[in-house]
Design a protein around this motif. Sequence first.
Motif, PDB file in Angstrom:
ATOM      1  N   PHE A  23       0.818  -1.294  -0.057  1.00  0.00           N
ATOM      2  CA  PHE A  23       0.006  -0.078   0.138  1.00  0.00           C
ATOM      3  C   PHE A  23       0.938   1.287   0.033  1.00  0.00           C
ATOM      4  CE2 PHE A  23      -3.619  -2.237   2.276  1.00  0.00           C
ATOM      5  CZ  PHE A  23      -3.930  -3.197   1.086  1.00  0.00           C
ATOM      6  N   TYR A  24       1.983   1.226   1.134  1.00  0.00           N
ATOM      7  CA  TYR A  24       2.856   2.171   0.840  1.00  0.00           C
ATOM      8  C   TYR A  24       4.187   1.704   1.699  1.00  0.00           C
ATOM      9  CZ  TYR A  24       0.854   3.565   5.307  1.00  0.00           C
ATOM     10  OH  TYR A  24       0.601   3.613   6.557  1.00  0.00           O
ATOM     11  N   SER A  25       5.231   2.279   1.343  1.00  0.00           N
ATOM     12  CA  SER A  25       6.445   1.950   2.093  1.00  0.00           C
ATOM     13  C   SER A  25       6.618   3.263   3.039  1.00  0.00           C
ATOM     14  CB  SER A  25       7.598   1.760   1.213  1.00  0.00           C
ATOM     15  OG  SER A  25       7.996   3.079   0.589  1.00  0.00           O
ATOM     16  N   ARG A  26       7.485   2.858   4.031  1.00  0.00           N
ATOM     17  CA  ARG A  26       8.029   3.824   4.977  1.00  0.00           C
ATOM     18  C   ARG A  26       8.544   5.082   4.157  1.00  0.00           C
ATOM     19  NH1 ARG A  26       9.250   2.840  10.333  1.00  0.00           N
ATOM     20  NH2 ARG A  26       7.099   2.199  11.033  1.00  0.00           N
ATOM     21  N   GLU A  27       9.434   4.639   3.350  1.00  0.00           N
ATOM     22  CA  GLU A  27      10.092   6.011   2.453  1.00  0.00           C
ATOM     23  C   GLU A  27       9.187   6.523   1.801  1.00  0.00           C
ATOM     24  OE1 GLU A  27      10.964   2.445   2.811  1.00  0.00           O
ATOM     25  OE2 GLU A  27      13.022   2.310   2.856  1.00  0.00           O
ATOM     26  N   GLY A  28       8.254   6.003   0.944  1.00  0.00           N
ATOM     27  CA  GLY A  28       7.199   6.521  -0.039  1.00  0.00           C
ATOM     28  C   GLY A  28       6.383   7.526   1.054  1.00  0.00           C
ATOM     29  N   MET A  29       5.959   6.899   2.040  1.00  0.00           N
ATOM     30  CA  MET A  29       4.924   7.920   2.960  1.00  0.00           C
ATOM     31  C   MET A  29       5.863   9.145   3.346  1.00  0.00           C
ATOM     32  SD  MET A  29       2.057   8.533   3.847  1.00  0.00           S
ATOM     33  CE  MET A  29       0.817   7.259   4.109  1.00  0.00           C
ATOM     34  N   ASP A  30       7.005   8.739   3.930  1.00  0.00           N
ATOM     35  CA  ASP A  30       7.884  10.146   4.527  1.00  0.00           C
ATOM     36  C   ASP A  30       8.098  11.070   3.455  1.00  0.00           C
ATOM     37  OD1 ASP A  30       8.121   8.801   6.754  1.00  0.00           O
ATOM     38  OD2 ASP A  30      10.170   8.208   6.572  1.00  0.00           O
ATOM     39  N   ASP A  31       8.269  10.888   2.127  1.00  0.00           N
ATOM     40  CA  ASP A  31       8.421  11.442   1.275  1.00  0.00           C
ATOM     41  C   ASP A  31       7.059  12.289   0.828  1.00  0.00           C
ATOM     42  OD1 ASP A  31       9.978  12.788  -1.107  1.00  0.00           O
ATOM     43  OD2 ASP A  31       8.998  11.276  -2.512  1.00  0.00           O
ATOM     44  N   LEU A  32       6.214  11.534   0.778  1.00  0.00           N
ATOM     45  CA  LEU A  32       4.671  12.322   0.598  1.00  0.00           C
ATOM     46  C   LEU A  32       4.502  13.200   1.724  1.00  0.00           C
ATOM     47  CD1 LEU A  32       2.048  12.599  -0.842  1.00  0.00           C
ATOM     48  CD2 LEU A  32       1.189  10.780   0.441  1.00  0.00           C
ATOM     49  N   PRO A  48       2.682  21.565  -8.107  1.00  0.00           N
ATOM     50  CA  PRO A  48       2.959  20.929  -9.196  1.00  0.00           C
ATOM     51  C   PRO A  48       2.168  19.541  -9.172  1.00  0.00           C
ATOM     52  CG  PRO A  48       5.022  21.539  -8.095  1.00  0.00           C
ATOM     53  CD  PRO A  48       3.926  21.807  -6.914  1.00  0.00           C
ATOM     54  N   LEU A  49       1.660  19.231 -10.365  1.00  0.00           N
ATOM     55  CA  LEU A  49       0.994  18.062 -10.512  1.00  0.00           C
ATOM     56  C   LEU A  49       1.848  16.782 -10.156  1.00  0.00           C
ATOM     57  CD1 LEU A  49      -1.967  17.380 -11.437  1.00  0.00           C
ATOM     58  CD2 LEU A  49      -1.118  16.966 -13.605  1.00  0.00           C
ATOM     59  N   GLN A  50       2.935  16.642 -10.369  1.00  0.00           N
ATOM     60  CA  GLN A  50       3.825  15.542 -10.292  1.00  0.00           C
ATOM     61  C   GLN A  50       3.855  15.301  -8.778  1.00  0.00           C
ATOM     62  OE1 GLN A  50       5.023  18.045 -11.895  1.00  0.00           O
ATOM     63  NE2 GLN A  50       7.453  18.271 -11.388  1.00  0.00           N
ATOM     64  N   GLU A  51       3.784  16.378  -7.844  1.00  0.00           N
ATOM     65  CA  GLU A  51       3.766  16.042  -6.448  1.00  0.00           C
ATOM     66  C   GLU A  51       2.802  15.688  -5.928  1.00  0.00           C
ATOM     67  OE1 GLU A  51       7.079  16.899  -5.229  1.00  0.00           O
ATOM     68  OE2 GLU A  51       7.358  18.849  -4.837  1.00  0.00           O
ATOM     69  N   LEU A  52       1.458  16.081  -6.594  1.00  0.00           N
ATOM     70  CA  LEU A  52       0.338  15.433  -6.139  1.00  0.00           C
ATOM     71  C   LEU A  52      -0.061  14.009  -6.448  1.00  0.00           C
ATOM     72  CD1 LEU A  52      -2.340  18.167  -6.941  1.00  0.00           C
ATOM     73  CD2 LEU A  52      -1.743  17.414  -4.626  1.00  0.00           C
ATOM     74  N   LYS A  76       2.177  11.900  -6.033  1.00  0.00           N
ATOM     75  CA  LYS A  76       2.610  10.975  -5.204  1.00  0.00           C
ATOM     76  C   LYS A  76       1.704  10.243  -4.207  1.00  0.00           C
ATOM     77  CE  LYS A  76       7.172  13.287  -4.443  1.00  0.00           C
ATOM     78  NZ  LYS A  76       7.709  14.208  -3.826  1.00  0.00           N
ATOM     79  N   VAL A  77       0.363  10.965  -4.229  1.00  0.00           N
ATOM     80  CA  VAL A  77      -0.577  10.357  -3.388  1.00  0.00           C
ATOM     81  C   VAL A  77      -1.162   9.256  -4.298  1.00  0.00           C
ATOM     82  CG1 VAL A  77      -2.820  10.694  -2.219  1.00  0.00           C
ATOM     83  CG2 VAL A  77      -1.310  12.711  -2.403  1.00  0.00           C
ATOM     84  N   THR A  78      -1.275   9.153  -5.358  1.00  0.00           N
ATOM     85  CA  THR A  78      -2.065   7.806  -6.096  1.00  0.00           C
ATOM     86  C   THR A  78      -0.675   6.813  -6.327  1.00  0.00           C
ATOM     87  OG1 THR A  78      -1.792   9.279  -7.955  1.00  0.00           O
ATOM     88  CG2 THR A  78      -3.998   9.016  -7.179  1.00  0.00           C
ATOM     89  N   GLY A  79       0.390   7.670  -6.295  1.00  0.00           N
ATOM     90  CA  GLY A  79       1.591   6.469  -6.615  1.00  0.00           C
ATOM     91  C   GLY A  79       2.320   5.889  -5.631  1.00  0.00           C
ATOM     92  N   LEU A  80       1.584   5.934  -4.474  1.00  0.00           N
ATOM     93  CA  LEU A  80       2.153   5.328  -3.166  1.00  0.00           C
ATOM     94  C   LEU A  80       2.128   3.852  -3.316  1.00  0.00           C
ATOM     95  CD1 LEU A  80       0.923   6.901   0.126  1.00  0.00           C
ATOM     96  CD2 LEU A  80       3.004   7.085  -0.876  1.00  0.00           C
ATOM     97  N   ALA A  81       1.019   3.340  -3.776  1.00  0.00           N
ATOM     98  CA  ALA A  81       0.839   1.711  -3.874  1.00  0.00           C
ATOM     99  C   ALA A  81       1.472   1.020  -4.890  1.00  0.00           C
ATOM    100  CB  ALA A  81      -0.492   1.386  -4.180  1.00  0.00           C
ATOM    101  N   ASN A  82       2.391  -0.069  -4.849  1.00  0.00           N
ATOM    102  CA  ASN A  82       3.044  -0.914  -5.452  1.00  0.00           C
ATOM    103  C   ASN A  82       4.084   0.096  -6.500  1.00  0.00           C
ATOM    104  OD1 ASN A  82       1.157  -2.932  -4.580  1.00  0.00           O
ATOM    105  ND2 ASN A  82      -0.276  -2.227  -6.312  1.00  0.00           N
ATOM    106  N   ALA A  83       4.681   0.954  -5.756  1.00  0.00           N
ATOM    107  CA  ALA A  83       5.598   1.908  -6.483  1.00  0.00           C
ATOM    108  C   ALA A  83       6.807   0.860  -7.004  1.00  0.00           C
ATOM    109  CB  ALA A  83       5.964   2.893  -5.507  1.00  0.00           C
ATOM    110  N   PRO A  84       7.246   1.215  -8.282  1.00  0.00           N
ATOM    111  CA  PRO A  84       8.343   0.391  -8.813  1.00  0.00           C
ATOM    112  C   PRO A  84       9.701   0.941  -7.766  1.00  0.00           C
ATOM    113  CG  PRO A  84       7.316   1.506 -10.576  1.00  0.00           C
ATOM    114  CD  PRO A  84       6.510   2.043  -9.229  1.00  0.00           C
TER     115      PRO A  84
END
Length: 664
Positions: A316-325, A341-345, A347-355
């Motif tokens: 669903f999300y990693s520690r790193e991903g969530m910290d960054d968000l 900026p859109l690419q920052e937003l 990050k919310v939908t890109g949390l799950a299963n992020a490469p």
Amino acid sequence: MIRKYVYGEPFETEAVVEKMEAGPGSEFVGIGQVSLTDGFTFLYQMAEDDIVYGLGEANRGLNKRGYCYISNCTDDPNHTEDKRSLYGAHNFIVISGEKNVGLFFDYPAEITFDIGYTRSDLLMVSSKEANLYLYVIEGESAYDIVKQFRKMIGRSYIPPKFAFGFGQSRWGYRTQEDFFKVAEGYRKNDIPMDMIYMDIDYMQDYKDFTVNEENFPDFPAFVEEMRKQGIRLVPIIDAGVKVEEGYSVYEEGVEKGYFCKREDGSEFVAAVWPGDTHFPDVLNQDARKWFGGKYRFLIDQGIEGFWNDMNEPAIFYSREGMDDLLLTLRKYAGEDVDRIPLQELEKVTGLANAPEDYRRFYHWVDGKRIRHDKVHNLYGYNMTRAAGEAFDEIAEDKRILLFSRSSYIGMHRYGGIWTGDNKSWWSHILLNLKMMPSLNMCGFLYTGADLGGFGADATRDLVLRWMALGVFTPLMRNHAALGTREQEGYQFENVEDFRGIVETRYRLVPYLYSEYMKAALTDDLYFRPLAFVYPEDSFAAGVEDQVMLGDEAMIAPVYTQNAKGRYVYLPERMMLVKFRKDGEYSKEIFEKGHHFVEVALDEVPLFIREGRCIPLVKAAKCVEELDTKSPEMVGFEGAEYVLYEDDGVTKEYEKEGRYRKLRK
Ligand code: GLC
């Protein structure tokens, strides 16, 4: 003839069991061209009429031509037509035409199959790294190639016979009472049933190998009570182990170093259902043995089957991903939304299963550390292998039901699969049908989809039509997501229609089981494309919504709403048998050719091939109560059928006296 080529330094996936010498991977492998300039690319010039089969659990058609597929096990529940990756990675294809070639790319990371997508005549298979085994199989037909491949990858998993009964599932059954209510719904309405599946809520806080004691004060007694009603409970096991002090599985795993680690040696943290979890390093032999051994906790309490989930592994999300968000959100706190900026937003939908998360943790295999993304497609396989290998020790001569969501070829020896989170959509009935022969080609025989659809609200007619297809899939399970409309067979009006369909399954169990066992024991297919059986028939090659079932039959389910029936193509003269809810059936002979056949909502249609017959018995409330002594034979006069029968429990598949000749 099979040739094996080695490129670079492949990871040993153990997908293939046959020992073969590998030739050096050259740039020309006889039938296609390999380029190693930018990773690995295999090019093959397709003839105009070539059909491409394979890829197992993949989107779109039986003929894979005309699209691009990516083997990259993904937890994506929205299987729309544009999706390129689903839960499995099955890198075997067969090009069928004037020339027939089978190709298996034994490569455990992401690999792309561009099958006439970029250029309609070109097959391009490419991966970032050139570390793989390529198997090139030649044969006289696509079917012949598939059989060679199946032999090479070893015998498919054989479940206990009760697993050929019907099972009910729903995410949301929580307490003992919830399960009794389902059992009662079926038993009171006289609808046969063998299994009720236990989704994550049976656990204590979603912790693997625990049972919520408040909801199940005496779990073994509960299992036993269900068993008395002829019902087996089949619990889910998730990949992630909850991080929680005092939880023994977590503590042991940390102590022994059996969880996947980050580069700095700390345990990687992924949030899944229980919140923070660690992933058992099932690619590591010791960790695999340890994790597999944990299933004993439930087996000792009377459990005889499991489904392994979230094992892509889903994050669903990693520690790193969530910290960054969180950092990003903090940065923009109080700002005008337009200024973010859109690419920052995203990050919310890109949390799950992020490469990037799949590049954040490592496995430890044979003394070497390997980054997860390089072996990503092997996780579900090895989680299921962990269980399968453990069962051989825990219950040596007993078959245990086991299937998984994520898979790679090789896993077919340890368990079956269900095709993951589909939707209550008519198009998914057809997708279900098309996947079945492709999965069989890749070794997965015990398979089925969530009947009635997992996500979205089902309708009565959809459930009936889908179940009428499910009658023929080895795994017949109705499953639905939390919050969706209830879709158990007794939830809709005219319950007798559901009863009739499920009873038809039970009437056919001796035949379906016999065909399954023959397919498993001879490395053959249970479901075949029409073209495999009628290679000379040019119409048959194009049929995508009918499949051959066993050696005697063909299925053609209705998959459109409000339809009174459907068109079918008969490659030979056949008998249409329509099973009815009164326990009877009608039969009608149709000549070779195109026909419109009427099929009512409460009927199950089955075509029997010219000169063949199948056994039929009376329905019973569960598989072990079926009386199979003297089946009625349905089909053509004078026809013979060889029935395979065994105890359905032990592994003595080849003991003498398993085959019985029956005559119409
Ligand atoms: C996943 C599974 C689904 C299950 C749910 C809750 O989405 O695919 O079958 O019901 O998780 O465990």
